[in-house]
Design a protein around this motif. Structure first.
Motif, short mmCIF file in Angstrom:
data_model
loop_
_atom_site.label_atom_id
_atom_site.label_comp_id
_atom_site.label_asym_id
_atom_site.label_seq_id
_atom_site.Cartn_x
_atom_site.Cartn_y
_atom_site.Cartn_z
N LYS A 161 32.33 -6.90 3.33
CA LYS A 161 33.70 -5.48 2.80
C LYS A 161 34.39 -4.80 3.67
O LYS A 161 35.36 -4.36 3.48
CB LYS A 161 32.17 -4.53 2.54
N GLU A 172 36.20 -10.27 -7.23
CA GLU A 172 35.12 -10.30 -7.85
C GLU A 172 33.85 -10.22 -7.02
O GLU A 172 32.80 -10.40 -6.69
CB GLU A 172 34.91 -11.44 -8.69
N ALA A 219 32.00 -7.12 -5.44
CA ALA A 219 31.86 -6.71 -6.38
C ALA A 219 30.68 -7.24 -6.65
O ALA A 219 28.93 -6.92 -6.78
CB ALA A 219 32.60 -6.90 -8.05
N ALA A 220 29.79 -8.75 -6.79
CA ALA A 220 28.69 -9.31 -7.10
C ALA A 220 28.40 -8.83 -6.66
O ALA A 220 26.90 -9.05 -6.11
CB ALA A 220 29.33 -11.01 -7.41
N ALA A 254 28.11 -6.02 -4.19
CA ALA A 254 27.68 -5.32 -3.91
C ALA A 254 26.64 -5.12 -4.87
O ALA A 254 25.64 -4.29 -4.70
CB ALA A 254 28.49 -4.33 -4.10
N GLU A 255 26.91 -6.14 -6.54
CA GLU A 255 25.52 -5.21 -7.53
C GLU A 255 24.74 -6.82 -7.92
O GLU A 255 23.80 -6.64 -8.77
CB GLU A 255 26.82 -5.98 -8.84
N LYS A 256 24.47 -7.14 -6.51
CA LYS A 256 23.53 -8.26 -5.97
C LYS A 256 23.47 -8.82 -7.64
O LYS A 256 21.99 -9.55 -8.05
CB LYS A 256 22.08 -7.53 -5.93
N ARG A 257 24.92 -9.45 -7.76
CA ARG A 257 24.27 -10.66 -8.53
C ARG A 257 25.28 -11.81 -8.84
O ARG A 257 25.88 -11.92 -7.36
CB ARG A 257 25.38 -10.34 -9.87
#
Length: 252
Positions: free
Chosen positions: A67, A238, A241-242, A244-247
């Motif tokens: 981040k 990406e 983002a992944a 942050a979205e825990k994916r």
């Protein structure tokens, strides 16, 4: 100076501790700047003769704080991370790594520039750059194959292999392994012995040992160019983002 880099001294030995335990000792640009400043000061000091880098708690470092990198100022001519990597590469005096837990990303690649690397039993080693949408750094694209062989280097850098400490020892990434509880004392003894050695002989010996690595700086510059481009591209976006979205990231 970053509050997350602790500097200690005992006699002629300097210890730099990466101390951000709540974030698994992930490194920010401010922390890289503090490490670079400390390494440069050590290299110029008449008193300090050995330097140890370690992590706080049970983690060496989780590598880059993604981040922080995502919002970093990319217009800086020499970002702190590159200042640190150049400083550890060019340090004229002994740098000792005390790997007290997982060493991820730059946590592994910085070891390739340390003169002595010792690890605790709980240490692991990985470099998931491709998974995160970036490329190897710190000269690891040439230094790691030279250290462990092309096949294992590709397994680490391309396939994301995680080495346990015994694999790292056999591969030559670390010189010795100690029980976790004994690591501080054992590395302290080595550092004290290094600090007692003839300083000019130590500098000359280090320079001679590294004399065949003149092309590393050029490779690091090439890596930095691609690394910076990837930071601004869709793959790194990406990966952030992944996270942050825990994916899992989806690179299409």
């Amino acid at each position: 100076m970053s509050e997350n880099i602790r500097i200690g001294r005992e006699g002629r030995v300097v210890t730099l501790t990466i101390a951000r335990e709540d974030k698994k000792n992930a490194l920010t640009q401010a922390m890289y700047g503090a490490l670079a400043d400390a390494l440069l000061a050590y290299g110029e000091s008449d008193n300090d003769r050995a330097l140890v880098i370690t992590g706080a708690g049970d983690m060496f470092t989780a590598g880059n704080d993604l981040k922080d990198f995502a919002r970093g100022d990319r217009e800086i001519e020499e970002p702190p991370v590159w200042r640190f990597l150049n400083a550890i590469r060019d340090c004229p005096k002994p740098v000792i790594a005390q790997v007290n837990g997982p060493a991820i990303g730059v946590g592994l690649t910085m070891l390739l520039h340390c003169d002595l690397v010792y690890a605790g039993r709980s240490a692991t080693f990985s470099a998931p750059f491709v998974k995160l949408g970036v490329v190897p750094e710190a000269g690891s694209s040439v230094l790691l194959p030279a250290a462990v062989g092309m096949a294992m280097a590709n397994d680490i850098l391309l396939a994301g292999r995680v080495l346990d400490v015994e694999e790292a020892l056999r591969a030559g990434l670390v010189a010795r392994v100690f029980d976790d509880a004994a690591l501080d004392a054992e590395v302290g003894r080595v550092a004290a012995a290094v600090a007692m050695a003839a300083p000019r002989a130590m500098r000359l010996s280090k320079a001679l040992i590294r004399s065949g690595r003149d092309a590393v700086a050029e490779q690091m510059a090439r890596e930095a160019k691609h690394f910076a481009a990837q930071l601004q591209g869709p793959e790194f976006a990406e990966s952030v983002a992944a996270m942050a979205e825990k994916r899992l990231p989806d690179y299409g």
